[in-house]
Design an enzyme around this catalytic site. Structure first.
Site, PDB file in Angstrom:
ATOM      1  N   HIS A  92       0.823  -1.226   0.000  1.00 54.49           N
ATOM      2  CA  HIS A  92       0.000   0.000   0.000  1.00 54.49           C
ATOM      3  C   HIS A  92       0.856   1.276   0.000  1.00 54.49           C
ATOM      4  O   HIS A  92       0.485   2.281   0.605  1.00 54.49           O
ATOM      5  CB  HIS A  92      -0.947   0.026   1.211  1.00 54.49           C
ATOM      6  CG  HIS A  92      -1.952  -1.083   1.221  1.00 54.49           C
ATOM      7  ND1 HIS A  92      -3.229  -0.937   0.725  1.00 54.49           N
ATOM      8  CD2 HIS A  92      -1.878  -2.357   1.652  1.00 54.49           C
ATOM      9  CE1 HIS A  92      -3.890  -2.068   0.875  1.00 54.49           C
ATOM     10  NE2 HIS A  92      -3.086  -2.956   1.437  1.00 54.49           N
ATOM     11  N   ASN A 165     -10.375  -2.762   2.433  1.00 59.09           N
ATOM     12  CA  ASN A 165     -10.054  -2.738   0.999  1.00 59.09           C
ATOM     13  C   ASN A 165     -11.324  -2.481   0.202  1.00 59.09           C
ATOM     14  O   ASN A 165     -12.423  -2.477   0.759  1.00 59.09           O
ATOM     15  CB  ASN A 165      -9.463  -4.085   0.567  1.00 59.09           C
ATOM     16  CG  ASN A 165      -7.985  -4.221   0.918  1.00 59.09           C
ATOM     17  OD1 ASN A 165      -7.286  -3.233   1.102  1.00 59.09           O
ATOM     18  ND2 ASN A 165      -7.521  -5.447   1.002  1.00 59.09           N
ATOM     19  N   TYR A 379       0.768  -4.162  12.139  1.00 56.95           N
ATOM     20  CA  TYR A 379       0.725  -2.737  11.764  1.00 56.95           C
ATOM     21  C   TYR A 379       1.570  -1.863  12.685  1.00 56.95           C
ATOM     22  O   TYR A 379       2.338  -1.019  12.231  1.00 56.95           O
ATOM     23  CB  TYR A 379      -0.731  -2.252  11.706  1.00 56.95           C
ATOM     24  CG  TYR A 379      -1.452  -2.821  10.500  1.00 56.95           C
ATOM     25  CD1 TYR A 379      -1.732  -4.184  10.418  1.00 56.95           C
ATOM     26  CD2 TYR A 379      -1.812  -2.024   9.430  1.00 56.95           C
ATOM     27  CE1 TYR A 379      -2.357  -4.722   9.319  1.00 56.95           C
ATOM     28  CE2 TYR A 379      -2.447  -2.558   8.314  1.00 56.95           C
ATOM     29  CZ  TYR A 379      -2.725  -3.912   8.269  1.00 56.95           C
ATOM     30  OH  TYR A 379      -3.338  -4.445   7.170  1.00 56.95           O
TER      31      TYR A 379
HETATM   32 FE1  HDD Z   1      -2.609  -4.809   5.491  1.00 60.07          FE
HETATM   33  C1  HDD Z   1      -1.126  -1.801   5.150  1.00 60.07           C
HETATM   34  C2  HDD Z   1      -5.564  -3.526   4.267  1.00 60.07           C
HETATM   35  C3  HDD Z   1      -4.011  -7.970   5.483  1.00 60.07           C
HETATM   36  C4  HDD Z   1       0.112  -6.007   7.051  1.00 60.07           C
HETATM   37  N1  HDD Z   1      -3.213  -3.028   4.826  1.00 60.07           N
HETATM   38  C5  HDD Z   1      -2.470  -1.893   4.771  1.00 60.07           C
HETATM   39  C6  HDD Z   1      -3.241  -0.809   4.282  1.00 60.07           C
HETATM   40  C7  HDD Z   1      -4.497  -1.292   4.031  1.00 60.07           C
HETATM   41  C8  HDD Z   1      -4.481  -2.681   4.376  1.00 60.07           C
HETATM   42  C9  HDD Z   1      -5.684  -0.509   3.495  1.00 60.07           C
HETATM   43  C10 HDD Z   1      -2.745   0.611   4.049  1.00 60.07           C
HETATM   44  C11 HDD Z   1      -3.023   1.492   5.221  1.00 60.07           C
HETATM   45  C12 HDD Z   1      -2.576   2.896   4.899  1.00 60.07           C
HETATM   46  O1  HDD Z   1      -3.188   3.503   4.019  1.00 60.07           O
HETATM   47  O2  HDD Z   1      -1.613   3.342   5.520  1.00 60.07           O
HETATM   48  N2  HDD Z   1      -4.395  -5.599   4.903  1.00 60.07           N
HETATM   49  C13 HDD Z   1      -5.503  -4.886   4.528  1.00 60.07           C
HETATM   50  C14 HDD Z   1      -6.644  -5.765   4.458  1.00 60.07           C
HETATM   51  C15 HDD Z   1      -6.205  -7.018   4.786  1.00 60.07           C
HETATM   52  C16 HDD Z   1      -4.793  -6.905   5.082  1.00 60.07           C
HETATM   53  C17 HDD Z   1      -8.055  -5.336   4.094  1.00 60.07           C
HETATM   54  C18 HDD Z   1      -6.962  -8.300   4.885  1.00 60.07           C
HETATM   55  C19 HDD Z   1      -8.219  -8.366   5.150  1.00 60.07           C
HETATM   56  N3  HDD Z   1      -2.031  -6.663   6.105  1.00 60.07           N
HETATM   57  C20 HDD Z   1      -2.773  -7.818   6.060  1.00 60.07           C
HETATM   58  C21 HDD Z   1      -2.053  -8.873   6.742  1.00 60.07           C
HETATM   59  C22 HDD Z   1      -0.885  -8.310   7.208  1.00 60.07           C
HETATM   60  C23 HDD Z   1      -0.897  -6.929   6.787  1.00 60.07           C
HETATM   61  C24 HDD Z   1      -2.551 -10.296   6.910  1.00 60.07           C
HETATM   62  C25 HDD Z   1       0.240  -8.931   7.989  1.00 60.07           C
HETATM   63  C26 HDD Z   1       0.166 -10.005   8.708  1.00 60.07           C
HETATM   64  N4  HDD Z   1      -0.791  -4.054   5.935  1.00 60.07           N
HETATM   65  C27 HDD Z   1       0.160  -4.714   6.628  1.00 60.07           C
HETATM   66  C28 HDD Z   1       1.368  -3.855   6.973  1.00 60.07           C
HETATM   67  C29 HDD Z   1       0.951  -2.477   6.377  1.00 60.07           C
HETATM   68  C30 HDD Z   1      -0.419  -2.776   5.745  1.00 60.07           C
HETATM   69  C31 HDD Z   1       2.679  -4.403   6.540  1.00 60.07           C
HETATM   70  C32 HDD Z   1       1.921  -1.784   5.454  1.00 60.07           C
HETATM   71  C33 HDD Z   1       1.999  -0.372   5.915  1.00 60.07           C
HETATM   72  C34 HDD Z   1       1.227  -0.320   7.131  1.00 60.07           C
HETATM   73  O3  HDD Z   1       0.733  -1.559   7.415  1.00 60.07           O
HETATM   74  O4  HDD Z   1       1.044   0.652   7.810  1.00 60.07           O
HETATM   75  O5  HDD Z   1       1.557  -3.794   8.337  1.00 60.07           O
END
Ligand code: HDD
Length: 714
Positions: A92, A165, A379
């Site tokens: 993202h 999402n 996160y």
């Molecule tokens: Fe995630 C970012 C949505 C599963 C780990 N995720 C991130 C963002 C969104 C989502 C919208 C961007 C937030 C922003 O604008 O800063 N992610 C989802 C959805 C998931 C999902 C809807 C499943 C239903 N994500 C998911 C899993 C993991 C992560 C299973 C880890 C185990 N996601 C992350 C992260 C991020 C992230 C690596 C990257 C940057 C951040 O968090 O702040 O932690």
């Protein structure tokens, strides 16, 4: 969150930049910029507050001599510049966002004790960040990808982040697979290709080996993955959450965002062209809409499942690869969200905002969805390296409006200057403060839902998570014929880019054939693979044959053509009165007409007036518009007919199924292009034709034309 922007003049005040008085327009623009800036009237200073006399020259030994190390002004500036970048989000990374507010429709205390859902008078500030998943910060907006839809509610009881999402399901069922999935979809490690998309071997290798991804992948191959606008996307919390009322009664819920603008997409050819011709298409669209006062709006709703009904479905509510069809459990509207303010600074707000699904408030709680449980850890952990330590909650965009006293101290970049002596609890020196708040019905301390857990410690996937194909099939069967064709083409395009034939075969034979044999056969044919045999996985057939709510065609929106961009193609000799009538008619519908000329220079009307244009046809190609109008004027029509750029504009608009209205004299132009009138290609400039044009734009695309448009070169 503080901003001086609210007092600043709005871009909408500059409406009418059509005025020939450009000098006046420029002065207005300058005034606007100065009113916005917090530096207006301020001296240039160093970070230590010293006034700077010369920002042009390094301190040197003589005008032609070597630079001196003692130049603290130059060194401070360069040092700061050297460290301007922070690590981008691992997923993202590409995003944009806006401020706004949420208002509840009523008192939802029967469902939850969350304060922001009790009172229709209560206005809760929000910040939303939309994003793509795969590409880096500088990648294109219109790539085929899932869109992030993350909302931070700054409630009086603390921040609530709904980190969702634009698709209601996910690729995997357990968080432990997330790094594998992300490594597979990200650009390939040897050459960092492709940027922003999933059309490559490692992605399809992974998903063809992981059948639980089948449902989400078909969503990603559908039009949902190429939205027309961020304002025209549904949003989903994906997981099942819990809402809990003051009596402690919990309900399972799925969160939904429904856009007032309707759910619409671009065509794949358009998406690809936009990624080059206007890389910033989505972020521009969002900020322009807000700037012109056309505030995007969504309705927040929930599907509610009483605790007693947890096992009533033929799928598991804890499985994030499943949705609850809206025909089984309708969405109950709770309130609305309006985005009405653009950020002042991209980095400070959009880049530094830190979401976490674990940010919840009393009245909301988690479920045991194993994907959600892993996210609760991930996160905060990622923000520590991205934002340089555990104090990211002090960055203005992340600060709650609720007070946040506790005994956490120090660490990188601490901003708060604590005054008391006691940073521990219990204490008597500071009178025992800050103190716990006992859990209670309203304004009580946070209390987790008391779920009984009595089980063996095991690593195992529940048997109830094992049906991977029924809902993928339901999705495909629920699409309109046009949408089904788009899905077939998307699989064919993406798999066509996969170099290893065994991966293509596996996806077709082991995944697609288990979803729908016709889908698999069509994709196999396009890839030159043998016709697949019926799938071997005996997935239960869902009771529901189709779910109409899944098709975008059933979400037209409620705002008509408000905010839709319409190009008026004009050249010297255009009939000024005809332009005027069309512009007025569009403005009456709150659409956004733009005049495009052969160049950026004003066009001379048949009446001899200089008519300023908004852009040249090359500068703003047809992919940036929702509809095209060609006003009257023989010389203008002749000039357009002789211009390759203008002809391409019209042909491309036709190919992308857009509404086109051509003044009666333009028949020869249409004939020369080989275009025949249809429901959305209209000849005429009378009131009736204009209304038919408006209807066609409102329908988003002239779907009936899609087969005929195949013949037009891309
Ligand atoms: Fe995630 C970012 C949505 C599963 C780990 N995720 C991130 C963002 C969104 C989502 C919208 C961007 C937030 C922003 O604008 O800063 N992610 C989802 C959805 C998931 C999902 C809807 C499943 C239903 N994500 C998911 C899993 C993991 C992560 C299973 C880890 C185990 N996601 C992350 C992260 C991020 C992230 C690596 C990257 C940057 C951040 O968090 O702040 O932690």
């Amino acid at each position: 969150m503080s901003s001086n922007r609210t007092d600043a003049p709005k871009q909408s005040e500059l409406a009418g930049t059509q005025t020939p008085d450009r000098a006046n327009t420029n002065t207005k623009l300058q005034n606007l910029e100065q009113a916005r800036s917090d530096a207006t009237g301020q001296a240039l200073r160093t970070n230590q507050g010293v006034r700077i006399a010369d920002n042009q020259n390094t301190l040197k030994a003589g005008a032609r001599g070597p630079s001196l190390l003692e130049d603290f002004i130059m060194r401070e500036k360069i040092t700061h510049f050297d460290h301007e970048r922070i690590p981008e989000r691992i997923v993202h990374a590409r995003g944009t966002g806006a401020h706004g507010y949420f208002q509840s429709y009523g008192n939802h205390s029967a469902l939850t004790k969350a304060g922001f859902l009790q009172d229709p008078e209560k206005v809760t500030p929000v910040f939303v960040r939309f994003s793509t998943v795969q590409g880096p910060r500088g990648s294109g907006d219109t790539v085929r990808d899932v869109r992030g839809f993350a909302v931070k509610f700054y409630t009086d009881e603390g921040n609530f982040d709904l980190v969702g999402n634009n698709m209601p399901v996910f690729f995997i069922q357990d968080a432990i697979k997330f790094p594998d999935f992300v490594h597979a979809v990200k650009p390939e490690p040897h050459n960092e290709i492709p940027t922003g998309g999933s059309a490559h071997d490692t992605f399809w290798d992974f998903v063809s080996l992981v059948p639980e991804s089948a449902h989400m992948v078909i969503w990603a191959m559908s039009d949902r993955a190429i939205p027309r606008s961020l304002r025209m996307m549904e949003g989903f919390g994906v997981h099942t959450f819990r809402l809990i009322n003051a009596e402690g009664v919990a309900s399972f819920v799925k969160f939904h965002w429904k856009p007032r603008q309707g759910v619409h997409s671009v065509l794949w050819d358009e998406a690809q062209k936009l990624a080059g011709k206007d890389t910033d298409y989505h972020r521009r669209d969002l900020s322009e809409a807000i700037e012109t006062g056309d505030y995007p709006e969504w309705e927040l709703g929930v599907q509610i499942v009483p605790e007693a009904d947890e096992h009533k479905f033929d799928f598991d509510l804890l499985d994030p690869t499943k949705l609850i069809p809206e025909e089984l459990v309708p969405v109950t509207p709770l309130g609305k969200m309006v985005l009405n303010r653009n950020p002042d600074n991209y980095f400070a707000e959009i880049e530094q905002v830190a979401f976490c699904p674990g940010h919840i408030v009393p009245g909301i709680d988690f479920t045991n969805d194993p994907l959600l449980q892993g996210r609760l850890f991930s996160y905060t952990d990622t923000q520590i390296s991205r934002l340089g330590g555990p104090n990211f909650h002090e960055i203005p965009i992340n600060r709650p409006v609720a007070p946040n006293h506790n005994n956490q101290r120090d660490a990188m970049h601490r901003q708060t200057i604590h005054k008391g002596r006691a940073s521990y609890e219990p204490n008597s020196i500071d009178g025992g403060w800050p103190k716990e708040t006992p859990a209670g019905p309203q304004d009580g301390g946070f209390e987790s839902y008391q779920e009984r857990v009595d089980a063996h410690k095991i690593r195992e996937r529940s048997e109830s998570f094992s049906d991977h194909f029924s809902q993928a099939r339901l999705f495909f069967k629920s699409m309109s014929p046009n949408e089904q064709q788009h899905i077939i083409k998307a699989y064919s395009f993406e798999l066509g880019k996969v170099e290893r034939e065994y991966i293509r075969e596996r996806q077709v034979n082991e995944i697609l054939a288990n979803i729908d044999l016709d889908l698999a056969a069509a994709v196999a044919e396009n890839l030159g693979l043998p016709a697949p045999k019926a799938g071997t996985v005996k997935a239960p057939q869902s009771k529901l044959k189709t779910s109409p709510a899944l098709s975008q065609m059933n979400h037209p929106g409620t705002v008509g053509i408000k905010g839709r961009k319409i190009a008026l193609l004009i050249a010297n000799g255009v009939d000024g009165a005809s332009v005027d009538t069309l512009v007025k008619a569009l403005e009456a519908h709150s659409a956004r007409p733009m005049l495009l000329g052969p160049t950026s220079a004003p066009v001379k009307t048949a009446e001899g007036k200089a008519l300023p244009v908004d852009a040249s046809m090359e500068g703003m190609p047809s992919v940036m518009f929702d509809g095209i109008l060609v006003p009257d004027g023989k010389a203008s029509l002749d000039a357009l007919g002789a211009s390759g750029v203008a002809k391409h504009f019209l042909l491309e608009g036709y190919k992308h199924l857009k509404a086109i209205g051509v003044a009666p004299q333009g028949k020869a132009l249409l004939d020369a292009l080989g275009l025949k009138t249809d429901k959305g290609l209209l000849l005429g400039d009378d009131q009736k034709t204009v209304e038919a044009f408006v209807k066609a734009v409102e329908a988003h695309r002239v779907w009936e034309r899609e087969a005929a448009a195949e013949a037009i070169p891309a």
